[in-house]
Design a protein around this motif. Structure first.
Motif, PDB file in Angstrom:
ATOM      1  N   VAL A   1      -3.273  22.905 -34.262  1.00 19.43           N
ATOM      2  CA  VAL A   1      -3.260  23.173 -32.825  1.00 19.43           C
ATOM      3  C   VAL A   1      -2.466  22.092 -32.100  1.00 19.43           C
ATOM      4  CG1 VAL A   1      -4.688  23.296 -30.741  1.00 19.43           C
ATOM      5  CG2 VAL A   1      -5.414  24.455 -32.833  1.00 19.43           C
ATOM      6  N   LEU A   2      -2.668  20.837 -32.491  1.00 21.06           N
ATOM      7  CA  LEU A   2      -2.012  19.718 -31.804  1.00 21.06           C
ATOM      8  C   LEU A   2      -0.512  19.660 -32.060  1.00 21.06           C
ATOM      9  CD1 LEU A   2      -4.651  16.875 -32.335  1.00 21.06           C
ATOM     10  CD2 LEU A   2      -4.185  18.175 -30.241  1.00 21.06           C
ATOM     11  N   THR A   3      -0.028  20.377 -33.067  1.00 20.29           N
ATOM     12  CA  THR A   3       1.419  20.395 -33.350  1.00 20.29           C
ATOM     13  C   THR A   3       2.026  21.771 -33.146  1.00 20.29           C
ATOM     14  OG1 THR A   3       0.924  20.751 -35.703  1.00 20.29           O
ATOM     15  CG2 THR A   3       1.306  18.481 -34.998  1.00 20.29           C
TER      16      THR A   3
ATOM     17  N   GLN B   1       1.730  25.955 -27.970  1.00 18.03           N
ATOM     18  CA  GLN B   1       0.757  25.384 -27.041  1.00 18.03           C
ATOM     19  C   GLN B   1       1.464  24.465 -26.052  1.00 18.03           C
ATOM     20  OE1 GLN B   1      -2.528  26.201 -27.151  1.00 18.03           O
ATOM     21  NE2 GLN B   1      -2.155  27.534 -28.926  1.00 18.03           N
TER      22      GLN B   1
ATOM     23  N   LYS C   1      -2.312  20.228 -25.080  1.00 13.86           N
ATOM     24  CA  LYS C   1      -2.574  19.447 -26.286  1.00 13.86           C
ATOM     25  C   LYS C   1      -3.041  18.042 -25.938  1.00 13.86           C
ATOM     26  CE  LYS C   1       1.461  20.638 -28.066  1.00 13.86           C
ATOM     27  NZ  LYS C   1       2.608  20.798 -28.991  1.00 13.86           N
TER      28      LYS C   1
ATOM     29  N   VAL D   1       1.302  13.961 -29.346  1.00 16.74           N
ATOM     30  CA  VAL D   1       1.072  15.408 -29.439  1.00 16.74           C
ATOM     31  C   VAL D   1       1.920  16.170 -28.421  1.00 16.74           C
ATOM     32  CG1 VAL D   1      -1.246  15.088 -30.351  1.00 16.74           C
ATOM     33  CG2 VAL D   1      -0.941  15.415 -27.883  1.00 16.74           C
ATOM     34  N   ARG D   2       2.424  15.487 -27.420  1.00 16.48           N
ATOM     35  CA  ARG D   2       3.352  16.131 -26.495  1.00 16.48           C
ATOM     36  C   ARG D   2       4.716  16.347 -27.140  1.00 16.48           C
ATOM     37  NH1 ARG D   2       2.088  16.109 -21.018  1.00 16.48           N
ATOM     38  NH2 ARG D   2       0.117  15.078 -20.482  1.00 16.48           N
TER      39      ARG D   2
ATOM     40  N   SER E   1       2.918  20.177 -39.303  1.00 20.16           N
ATOM     41  CA  SER E   1       1.698  19.583 -38.756  1.00 20.16           C
ATOM     42  C   SER E   1       1.333  18.295 -39.489  1.00 20.16           C
ATOM     43  CB  SER E   1       0.540  20.583 -38.829  1.00 20.16           C
ATOM     44  OG  SER E   1       0.220  20.892 -40.175  1.00 20.16           O
TER      45      SER E   1
END
Length: 271
Positions: free
Chosen positions: A50-52, A56, A61, A85-86, A92
């Protein structure tokens, strides 16, 4: 790392350097917190995906990081990870690799601040040579059946009081969280980071007998001119070299030993 991940890591390293340039920021605390998040994302595959996920939003994130890590890490670490994470990551797992590298750099920065970086660099090299020659120790520290705590205790019994604290911390994390690497490969990566911290390239020099100070200075000068940057010599003695020296810089090997010449001649005659 390739493409986007390489750029993201470079940006994160710049932010880490900016943080640790401020001596009021504890590099050791940063290292501990970044290592803890590394372990978390290594375990939680869905979270790191999710963070990569490029689909999104960057803000979303960053907000997720704040919710997950809120109160668990300091403000400096939280801001650094939010910035990471931005960024865009090719895979990932690259985010986890980057966090681990930043944790190691933070510990090396702490060693540099205390004037211990040279010792840490040498200790990492020497410990690698010990592992190469001691199969029982390597097996014990690499055992999948032993817990990380047990392996860490064994390591502390070996290095505690005999090595710099940064060395114990760096090797301890490698032993407890190898993340699929051999200890030798992990130690080589750490040595490279230590050398880079001093803006130097590591040359592993193997000779039949110990080199004199004059020989080391001359060899270091020759290699510096050849590669265009200062060289740090990791010295190893191997009687089987027979004479001359063998120098390895990264993947490149400069053969100057009698043994290598004999082997090369034998290959040519056999061909």
């Amino acid at each position: 790392m390739n493409g986007a991940s390489r750029e993201a890591l470079a940006a994160a390293r710049e932010r880490l350097d900016a943080l640790t340039d401020n001596t009021s920021v504890s590099a050791v605390a940063l290292a501990d917190e970044l290592a803890a998040v590394t372990a978390l994302l290594d375990r939680e595959v869905s979270l790191r995906r999710v963070l990569t996920d490029p689909a999104q939003s960057a803000d979303g994130k960053a907000e997720l990081v704040a919710r997950v890590l809120g109160g668990q890490v300091g403000g400096e670490s939280a801001d650094l990870i939010s910035g990471m994470v931005r960024s865009r990551w090719s895979q990932s797992r690259d985010l986890v690799d980057a966090l681990e590298e930043l944790a190691n750099i933070a510990d090396l920065t702490a060693a540099q601040r205390s004037g211990a970086l040279d010792d840490v660099e040498d200790e990492l090299f020497r410990f690698g040579r010990i592992l190469t020659s001691n199969t029982e120790l390597r097996a014990a520290l690499s055992s999948k059946s032993a817990t990380g705590a047990a392996k860490g205790e064994l390591l502390r019994s070996l290095l505690g009081g005999r090595a710099q604290e940064a060395t114990v911390r760096l090797v301890g994390r490698l032993v407890s969280q190898p993340r699929g690497r051999s200890l030798e490969a992990g130690l080589l990566d750490l040595s490279g980071l230590a050398a880079e911290r001093r803006d130097r390239t590591v040359a592993v020099v193997t000779s039949a007998v110990p080199l004199s100070d004059q020989q080391k200075q001359r060899l270091g000068g020759v290699l510096a001119r050849l590669y265009g940057r200062e060289m740090h010599l990791n010295l190893d003695v191997d009687p089987e070299v027979l004479g001359g020296i063998r120098v390895q810089v990264g993947d490149e090997i400069i053969n100057g030993s009698i043994a290598d010449r004999i082997e090369d001649a034998n290959r040519r005659m056999a061909g």
